[in-house]
Design a protein around this motif. Structure first.
Motif, PDB file in Angstrom:
ATOM      1  N   HIS A  66     -21.410 -75.218 -16.650  1.00 20.33           N
ATOM      2  CA  HIS A  66     -20.210 -75.834 -16.035  1.00 20.33           C
ATOM      3  C   HIS A  66     -20.470 -77.458 -16.350  1.00 20.33           C
ATOM      4  O   HIS A  66     -21.008 -78.072 -16.205  1.00 20.33           O
ATOM      5  CB  HIS A  66     -20.236 -75.648 -14.590  1.00 20.33           C
ATOM      6  N   GLN A  82     -21.535 -67.410 -19.427  1.00 18.53           N
ATOM      7  CA  GLN A  82     -20.333 -67.896 -18.567  1.00 18.53           C
ATOM      8  C   GLN A  82     -19.965 -69.230 -18.632  1.00 18.53           C
ATOM      9  O   GLN A  82     -20.870 -70.004 -17.984  1.00 18.53           O
ATOM     10  CB  GLN A  82     -20.392 -67.081 -17.177  1.00 18.53           C
ATOM     11  N   GLU A  84     -17.714 -72.509 -17.814  1.00 22.11           N
ATOM     12  CA  GLU A  84     -16.641 -73.338 -17.537  1.00 22.11           C
ATOM     13  C   GLU A  84     -16.612 -74.968 -18.016  1.00 22.11           C
ATOM     14  O   GLU A  84     -17.391 -75.648 -17.315  1.00 22.11           O
ATOM     15  CB  GLU A  84     -16.390 -73.136 -15.892  1.00 22.11           C
ATOM     16  N   HIS A  97     -17.671 -65.618 -22.353  1.00 25.94           N
ATOM     17  CA  HIS A  97     -16.697 -65.886 -21.457  1.00 25.94           C
ATOM     18  C   HIS A  97     -16.452 -67.469 -21.539  1.00 25.94           C
ATOM     19  O   HIS A  97     -17.543 -68.074 -20.834  1.00 25.94           O
ATOM     20  CB  HIS A  97     -16.431 -65.445 -20.223  1.00 25.94           C
ATOM     21  N   LYS A  99     -13.890 -70.587 -19.902  1.00 28.35           N
ATOM     22  CA  LYS A  99     -12.539 -70.950 -19.377  1.00 28.35           C
ATOM     23  C   LYS A  99     -12.569 -72.437 -19.574  1.00 28.35           C
ATOM     24  O   LYS A  99     -13.354 -73.423 -18.915  1.00 28.35           O
ATOM     25  CB  LYS A  99     -12.705 -70.510 -17.797  1.00 28.35           C
ATOM     26  N   GLY A 100     -11.661 -73.094 -20.265  1.00 32.16           N
ATOM     27  CA  GLY A 100     -11.518 -74.195 -20.827  1.00 32.16           C
ATOM     28  C   GLY A 100     -11.093 -74.561 -22.038  1.00 32.16           C
ATOM     29  O   GLY A 100     -10.658 -73.632 -22.605  1.00 32.16           O
ATOM     30  N   SER A 115     -14.117 -64.053 -24.871  1.00 28.06           N
ATOM     31  CA  SER A 115     -12.774 -64.463 -24.572  1.00 28.06           C
ATOM     32  C   SER A 115     -12.673 -66.101 -23.979  1.00 28.06           C
ATOM     33  O   SER A 115     -13.644 -66.266 -23.901  1.00 28.06           O
ATOM     34  CB  SER A 115     -12.776 -63.472 -23.155  1.00 28.06           C
ATOM     35  N   VAL A 116     -11.361 -66.426 -24.315  1.00 27.48           N
ATOM     36  CA  VAL A 116     -11.363 -67.830 -24.008  1.00 27.48           C
ATOM     37  C   VAL A 116      -9.904 -67.866 -23.069  1.00 27.48           C
ATOM     38  O   VAL A 116      -9.166 -67.326 -23.526  1.00 27.48           O
ATOM     39  CB  VAL A 116     -10.967 -68.457 -25.094  1.00 27.48           C
ATOM     40  N   THR A 117     -10.042 -68.685 -21.789  1.00 28.76           N
ATOM     41  CA  THR A 117      -8.890 -68.947 -20.941  1.00 28.76           C
ATOM     42  C   THR A 117      -8.782 -70.419 -21.138  1.00 28.76           C
ATOM     43  O   THR A 117      -9.439 -71.362 -20.693  1.00 28.76           O
ATOM     44  CB  THR A 117      -9.183 -68.404 -19.460  1.00 28.76           C
ATOM     45  N   GLY A 118      -7.925 -70.964 -22.102  1.00 32.39           N
ATOM     46  CA  GLY A 118      -7.581 -72.240 -22.316  1.00 32.39           C
ATOM     47  C   GLY A 118      -6.928 -72.299 -23.659  1.00 32.39           C
ATOM     48  O   GLY A 118      -6.820 -71.633 -24.135  1.00 32.39           O
ATOM     49  N   HIS A 134      -6.432 -66.550 -23.965  1.00 28.18           N
ATOM     50  CA  HIS A 134      -5.209 -66.557 -23.046  1.00 28.18           C
ATOM     51  C   HIS A 134      -4.789 -68.090 -23.064  1.00 28.18           C
ATOM     52  O   HIS A 134      -5.470 -69.151 -22.213  1.00 28.18           O
ATOM     53  CB  HIS A 134      -5.445 -66.355 -21.701  1.00 28.18           C
TER      54      HIS A 134
END
Length: 156
Positions: A66, A82, A84, A97, A99-100, A115-118, A134
Motif C-alpha cells: 500500500h 495485492q 494499492e 491485482h 488498484k491505482g 487485473s488493474v483498476t486505474g 478497468h
C-alpha cells in the motif's frame, strides 16, 4: 554369444527409435510468464509493506503493498500480490491485482492473471487473454518519457 546378440538388438532398437524422433522442433507459443530478473528485490507472499518506494532497480512484489512506487527499473506484480498504489516505473508487469494508476515510460504488460483498476499511461501496452483493466489507457511514448523526467527532476 547371448550377450552379444542382446547388445546388437539394443543397438538396432536405438537406431530405430532415433529414426522415429522428429528431426525439427515446431515452435510453440508460450503464454507470458512471471519472470524475475536476477538482481530484483523480492517481496514475499506473506510480507506487507505500507509506504513509499523510490530508487533505481527492479522489484518483484508477491505480497501486499500500500502506498506509492517510483522506480527507474521494472516492477513485477506477482500472481498472489495485492497492491494499492500509484506506480511509476520504466516497465510494469502485472500478474496480480493492482488498484491505482500506472505510468511506464517503457511498457506495461498485463498477464493472464493480472487485473488493474486505474488509469494507465505508457509508451506501449500488451494485455494477455484473461487480463482485466478497468480504467483509461493513454499510449504516447514521447510524452510519457518527458513527463517522467520532469517528475523525477522536480519543480525548478
Amino acid at each position: 554369444m547371448g550377450g552379444y546378440a542382446m547388445q546388437e538388438k539394443r543397438g538396432m532398437l536405438d537406431k530405430l527409435w532415433g529414426a522415429m524422433e522428429p528431426t525439427s522442433q515446431e515452435p510453440t507459443r508460450q503464454a507470458p510468464m512471471m519472470e524475475m530478473s536476477t538482481g530484483a528485490f523480492v517481496v514475499g507472499e506473506k510480507i506487507q509493506i505500507h509506504g513509499e518506494l523510490t530508487g533505481e532497480g527492479d522489484i518483484h512484489l508477491m505480497g501486499v503493498f500500500h502506498g506509492t512506487i517510483d522506480l527507474v527499473g521494472t516492477v513485477v506484480i506477482g500472481e498472489s500480490a495485492q497492491v494499492e498504489a500509484d506506480i511509476a516505473a520504466t516497465n510494469i508487469r502485472v500478474g496480480g491485482h493492482v488498484k491505482g494508476n500506472l505510468v511506464a515510460s517503457g511498457r506495461v504488460d498485463l498477464l493472464p492473471t493480472g487485473s488493474v483498476t486505474g488509469n494507465v499511461k505508457t509508451g506501449s501496452i500488451a494485455a494477455a487473454e484473461g487480463a482485466s483493466l478497468h480504467g483509461e489507457i493513454e499510449i504516447n511514448r514521447r510524452q510519457i518519457q518527458g513527463q517522467m523526467e520532469r517528475d523525477r527532476i522536480g519543480p525548478a
